[in-house]
Structure formats: C-alpha cells, structure tokens
Design an enzyme around this catalytic site. Structure first.
Site, PDB file in Angstrom:
ATOM      1  N   MET A 210     -14.188 -83.166-119.629  1.00  0.00           N
ATOM      2  CA  MET A 210     -15.345 -82.977-118.656  1.00  0.00           C
ATOM      3  C   MET A 210     -16.901 -81.589-118.758  1.00  0.00           C
ATOM      4  O   MET A 210     -17.639 -81.748-117.406  1.00  0.00           O
ATOM      5  CB  MET A 210     -15.456 -83.753-117.176  1.00  0.00           C
ATOM      6  N   ARG A 211     -17.117 -81.273-119.511  1.00  0.00           N
ATOM      7  CA  ARG A 211     -17.806 -79.953-118.750  1.00  0.00           C
ATOM      8  C   ARG A 211     -18.727 -79.201-120.559  1.00  0.00           C
ATOM      9  O   ARG A 211     -18.299 -79.632-121.513  1.00  0.00           O
ATOM     10  CB  ARG A 211     -16.852 -78.514-118.694  1.00  0.00           C
TER      11      ARG A 211
ATOM     12  N   ASN B 117     -15.178 -83.159-131.113  1.00  0.00           N
ATOM     13  CA  ASN B 117     -15.766 -83.627-130.170  1.00  0.00           C
ATOM     14  C   ASN B 117     -15.742 -85.136-130.064  1.00  0.00           C
ATOM     15  O   ASN B 117     -16.486 -86.164-131.031  1.00  0.00           O
ATOM     16  CB  ASN B 117     -16.632 -83.529-129.275  1.00  0.00           C
TER      17      ASN B 117
ATOM     18  N   HIS C 232     -16.862 -89.162-128.172  1.00  0.00           N
ATOM     19  CA  HIS C 232     -17.543 -89.526-127.700  1.00  0.00           C
ATOM     20  C   HIS C 232     -17.852 -91.832-127.655  1.00  0.00           C
ATOM     21  O   HIS C 232     -17.097 -91.574-129.460  1.00  0.00           O
ATOM     22  CB  HIS C 232     -19.044 -89.281-128.442  1.00  0.00           C
TER      23      HIS C 232
ATOM     24  N   GLY D 259      -6.087 -88.153-121.070  1.00  0.00           N
ATOM     25  CA  GLY D 259      -4.816 -87.846-122.654  1.00  0.00           C
ATOM     26  C   GLY D 259      -4.408 -89.138-122.772  1.00  0.00           C
ATOM     27  O   GLY D 259      -3.797 -88.327-124.316  1.00  0.00           O
TER      28      GLY D 259
ATOM     29  N   ASN E 174      -6.316 -89.455-125.885  1.00  0.00           N
ATOM     30  CA  ASN E 174      -6.537 -89.298-127.029  1.00  0.00           C
ATOM     31  C   ASN E 174      -5.499 -87.940-127.095  1.00  0.00           C
ATOM     32  O   ASN E 174      -5.117 -87.943-128.556  1.00  0.00           O
ATOM     33  CB  ASN E 174      -8.052 -88.531-127.267  1.00  0.00           C
TER      34      ASN E 174
HETATM   35  C1  GRF Z   1     -12.508 -91.481-124.400  1.00  0.00           C
HETATM   36  O1  GRF Z   1     -13.867 -91.915-124.175  1.00  0.00           O
HETATM   37  C2  GRF Z   1     -13.177 -90.818-125.048  1.00  0.00           C
HETATM   38  O2  GRF Z   1     -14.053 -90.755-125.796  1.00  0.00           O
HETATM   39  C3  GRF Z   1     -13.811 -89.510-123.881  1.00  0.00           C
HETATM   40  O3  GRF Z   1     -13.648 -89.670-123.015  1.00  0.00           O
HETATM   41  C4  GRF Z   1     -12.503 -90.232-122.880  1.00  0.00           C
HETATM   42  C5  GRF Z   1     -11.627 -89.205-122.610  1.00  0.00           C
HETATM   43  O4  GRF Z   1     -10.334 -90.438-122.952  1.00  0.00           O
HETATM   44  N1  GRF Z   1     -14.796 -88.398-124.504  1.00  0.00           N
HETATM   45  P1  GRF Z   1      -8.737 -90.167-122.259  1.00  0.00           P
HETATM   46  O5  GRF Z   1      -8.440 -89.256-121.246  1.00  0.00           O
HETATM   47  O6  GRF Z   1      -8.006 -89.156-123.965  1.00  0.00           O
HETATM   48  O7  GRF Z   1      -7.785 -90.955-121.901  1.00  0.00           O
END
Ligand code: GRF
Length: 196
Positions: free
Chosen positions: A90-91, A107, A109, A11, A13
C-alpha cells in the site's frame, strides 16, 4: 531469478505465488524475500510459515518517500533481487525505485484497468450501477499509479446476486490464478516492458 514479494496486508496473493513456486509454475523464479511496510502484516506470518526471509521497513523516521525507497533498493541489491512483485503493497513507489527496477516490477490490481484505479477498486465497481463486470489486471509498475503497461487481464462478472463479499471472493480467486501466470510470462521472457 530471485523474487521479492511486497505486501502490506493479508498476503493471499503472496501465498498463491509461493504455492506456484513450490509447484514449479514460476520456472526459475524463487521467492527469496518478503518485504512489508507494516510489522503486523499477516503476509509476514505466511512468509515465515514457508521459511521465507522477511524484511520490514516502516515509514516512520524517513524524511521522504525517496529516502525510504533508497533504503529498500539497498536491501534488494544486498539480497540480489531481480524481480519485484507487489501484492497488496500500500505504498506508491518513487521515481528512483521505479527506475532502478524498470520493467522488473509487477503489480496486481482488482479491476479491469484503466477502470477503477485506486485503493477501493472492488467496492467502486460494485457500487457503480452502470457496470456489469469488473476484473483483475496485472501490469508493469511505472511512476503513474495503476497505469503501467498491462501483462494479463481477466474479466469478472458482477451479477444481481453478488454482494460485495461474494464479488471480493470471486476477484481474489481470479487473482490467485492470474498472478502466478503473469509472473511466469515475465520470467520466461515472453513478455517484456520496452519503453512505455
Ligand atoms: C488484492 O486485491 C490486490 O489486487 C490488491 O491488494 C489486494 C491484496 O490482497 N493490490 P492480499 O493481501 O494478497 O490478500
């Protein structure tokens, strides 16, 4: 504009987005819900720390992806969510979900898409001796994994000194800057998804 952030893991982000919101960098955007498919996700703790409502929906007990997603849509409608921001969720979202929120799902990536799609993007780039840069991409979500129209992309160099850990750190730092910017561009209406 009410935003739901979806997260399955750490989390970081999510936290960068919350901080951006608190600093009024998301304009009218307000993160009112954090959704997770994992009850133990640390992202939920972060949400609670900021007093944001959480909704956990584990996959067990659902006969299909569509059935799970219908339940999610129901909750989002109830909460009047207008923008869905995936941050390490992750879905893969099914067709009914993507159609219900067409152009309203983002999203992030950790690669320079279309290179290195999938769940191991950072290590795949690190272990590929033919590339000297990878990056971060924010894109609209479509039915195809990591393939929707791009909103923002930033390159991250891979140097000879980098270890996988330092590369991960560099990428996450860029993510935390780029994701709030991309959310802001969509909220302000400067970037819109039209058709494909
Ligand atoms: C990030 O690297 C994002 O690009 C990918 O999943 C990761 C999530 O990291 N989709 P966090 O849970 O926000 O630390």
């Amino acid at each position: 504009m009410k935003i739901a952030v979806f997260a399955s893991g750490n989390g970081t982000n999510l936290e960068a987005l919350i901080k951006a919101e608190r600093e009024e960098r998301l304009i009218t955007g307000k993160i009112t819900l954090v959704v997770s498919d994992k009850s133990g996700a640390y992202a939920l703790k972060r949400a609670e720390r900021y007093g944001i409502k959480t909704f956990v929906l584990e996959a067990q007990g659902f006969a299909s992806r569509e059935e799970y997603d219908e339940r999610l849509i129901e909750e989002l409608k109830k909460e009047k969510i207008e923008l869905v921001v995936l941050a390490g969720f992750m879905r893969i979202l099914s067709k009914p979900f993507v159609e219900a929120y067409d152009g309203k799902i983002l999203n992030i990536h950790p690669s320079k898409l279309p290179a290195f799609k999938g769940a191991h993007a950072i290590s795949d780039a690190y272990n590929d001796a033919t590339v000297s840069a990878t990056g971060v991409t924010v894109h609209f979500v479509t039915e195809k994994l990591d393939a929707g129209p791009m909103i923002l992309q930033e390159e991250v160099e891979i140097t000879n000194e980098d270890t996988l850990t330092t590369l991960e750190e560099k990428i996450h730092k860029v993510e935390h800057k780029v994701y709030p910017e991309a959310v802001r561009l969509v909220i302000s209406g400067h970037i819109k998804k039209e058709g494909g």
